[in-house]
Scaffold this active site. Structure first.
Site, short mmCIF file in Angstrom:
data_model
loop_
_atom_site.label_atom_id
_atom_site.label_comp_id
_atom_site.label_asym_id
_atom_site.label_seq_id
_atom_site.Cartn_x
_atom_site.Cartn_y
_atom_site.Cartn_z
N ASP B 223 0.84 -1.20 0.00
CA ASP B 223 0.00 0.00 0.00
C ASP B 223 0.87 1.26 0.00
O ASP B 223 0.63 2.21 -0.75
CB ASP B 223 -0.92 -0.04 1.23
N LYS B 227 1.57 4.27 -3.04
CA LYS B 227 1.51 5.72 -2.84
C LYS B 227 2.82 6.39 -3.25
O LYS B 227 2.82 7.45 -3.88
CB LYS B 227 1.17 6.04 -1.38
#
Lengths: 364, 364
Positions: B223, B227
């Site tokens: 995750d 980003k």
């Protein structure tokens, strides 16, 4: 898209911010050839360049050749006539801190001229001027952006607007809004070590160029009060003026009327014990003292002055001359949305102006 | 302005973020009657509402009545046909985390449909998809905004874009990009006190709803890597994919293939000594350990993993499950521009979507 489209740019002011902005504009025009950005007017308080044909003034030499120009600035109403007598869309960049220019914003906006500015005066003056500006903008569709009026290029105004416009409920805004005050208190009452003497820190800040020529113009708190006025109004409070709420001045009453900044600095050491006391009082509670502004939206309380903070509080841990702004909102709950960084300086202030200009361009 | 102007809105996804967004959209439509926002399509993976006449679906009951709809979702190419067969401008809101929907962005954009989304997949997938999205947008003029793909509603993407677009040179981006990792390390290795046991903190985080159903989906670092991929690309680096740079996984190798999240949690205590060692090593240097991502623009190095920080460092002093993102740039000098606050949650994620929608509306 119309490939021959030209946007006219007019610039008032060619000081520190003005110079950085022109240089950023020059780079921008090189990177993004469409739409064509034409500088059709530029002036200082004494000199100007413009032409009846709205000829594009070279961006690289505009400021350096201004002193030898034979043209003088148009009066503001004449400038509005000049800029609105063309079919091109126009953006006026006000890089001054002039009250007169600020008061002419409703006129420019009503003539369809959009405004981008770091000038705090228009948004922190009378509430009537604030209303005049935004109603002129709403009626004509001309835009007005002023990110750099608080925290220079830091995304403070845009963030507050996003919070409000998306329906969040801002409950409190708190922070250090002055680079000068930040520097002074970070040195005078650091989170570790004992820090310097108050008057010596003020003297040092002046020598480093962190204060106004007369440091009293920072210490009176008015600059912070102006920024708080702007944020409070954006959060929905009808603040009448920067003098309609409590602002603590750090100028000893006895020195308010001494003739010069130099005389003030000379006499300031006599009053060091007062600030020393404030510092000691905070230390007794394990805290440090900081000069902050806060807006409590629910109780409509706006205030500027000294407050004590735990050493681990983000406001206490600030570095150098950084600003910090905390937004407490319903959606963000107990931990605020925080924005922190340099809140003064030509380049970062001009950056806020340039990014506002890009926002305006995307909508013209 | 055309007072009869209608903007069509299509929404895919009605989970946590979708519900909050619909509620924010309903409030927005009440506050700003012009232009009229018409919800003409909404779907989950199983059900949908839409009509040949593009009738406006009531915002207040759209989601609650979806389960009883007799319509099923249009295939994505059919949805593009439906949405582009009208003269009204259209914005597609993708509130899913679906790879399939992400891959259809170039199609939607090429048909003139603007996109607003918190879905990370489109911007952190292959570099080819990234290029396809932005070239389709440039060609058709349709807009694409994805603020909530990093840090939810925090102004991270918009700030980075402003820095780059105004010509600043971003040298480094560093921060805590995962609310789950933030919570885990703020409890496991607090700046004061000794903190909890690693496996116990992971278990607690899961119980509080801070982790994915299988906590390994947070602990593998993917995750955060997604980003970082998005931010690095916006800063100008051609990052091929989230797996093209070093990402430290906090899943013990021995537990990577256990069948379930519950079994993983059961066995995790056997490996506590490893994390304990890391913590002790940092403590020896007077530091704390944090899970961070960083982008060094000059050397083109992107990495995700454990790092040690002084206790007074803003990254160490983070609270709760907050994110923090520091932008080091040429203009901001040695002190970075910092943005901090909640980086996850339905309301703040939807806020980023709604504020993006407002930006799109101002340009349509």
């Amino acid at each position: 898209m119309n490939s021959a489209r030209q946007i006219n740019i007019a610039v008032i002011g060619a000081g520190g911010v003005g110079k950085c902005f022109l240089s950023q504009l020059e780079q921008l025009a090189k990177r993004r050839p469409e739409p064509k950005l034409a500088l059709v007017y530029i002036c200082t308080s004494k000199k100007a360049f413009y032409s009846a044909e709205y000829a594009s003034i070279p961006l690289d030499t505009a400021i350096s050749s201004l002193p030898s120009s034979s043209q003088t600035p148009l009066p503001l109403s004449g400038l509005a006539d000049y800029l609105s007598a063309t079919s091109s869309k126009t953006v006026l960049i006000d890089n001054t801190s002039s009250q007169d220019v600020a008061e002419a914003y409703p006129l420019f906006l009503s003539r369809g001229i959009s405004i981008v500015t770091p000038n705090k005066k228009a948004f922190s003056g009378s509430y009537k001027l604030w209303q005049g500006i935004f109603s002129a903008s709403a009626q004509s569709g001309a835009l007005v952006y002023h990110e750099s009026s608080v925290g220079a290029g830091l995304p403070v105004i845009s963030t507050l607007k996003d919070l409000v416009d998306t329906g969040d409920e801002v409950t409190k805004i708190e922070g250090v809004f002055s680079g000068t005050m930040s520097f002074l208190f970070n040195s005078f009452a650091p989170t570790s070590g004992s820090g310097g003497q108050w008057s010596a820190e003020v003297k040092k800040a002046k020598e480093l160029g962190y204060t106004e020529p007369d440091p009293r113009d920072d210490l009176n708190g008015l600059d912070v009060a102006r920024k708080l006025t702007i944020l409070a109004r954006l959060a929905g409070l009808e603040v009448e003026s920067p003098s309609s709420f409590p602002v603590q001045s750090l100028i000893p009453q006895e020195l308010e009327s001494v003739a010069s900044g130099d005389e003030f600095l000379e006499k300031l050491p006599e009053f060091d014990s007062r600030m020393e006391e404030t510092k000691a009082e905070a230390e007794k509670e394990g805290k440090v003292v900081r000069f902050v502004g806060s807006i409590d939206v629910a109780t409509k309380q706006v205030k500027v002055g000294l407050e004590k903070f735990d050493r681990s509080h983000p406001i206490a841990a600030l570095k150098g001359s950084d600003n910090i702004i905390s937004f407490y909102t319903k959606r963000y709950g107990s931990n605020p949305l925080i924005i922190q960084g340099a809140g003064a300086g030509g380049e970062v202030t001009a950056m806020g102006v340039t990014s506002d200009l890009l926002k305006v361009l995307s909508q013209l």
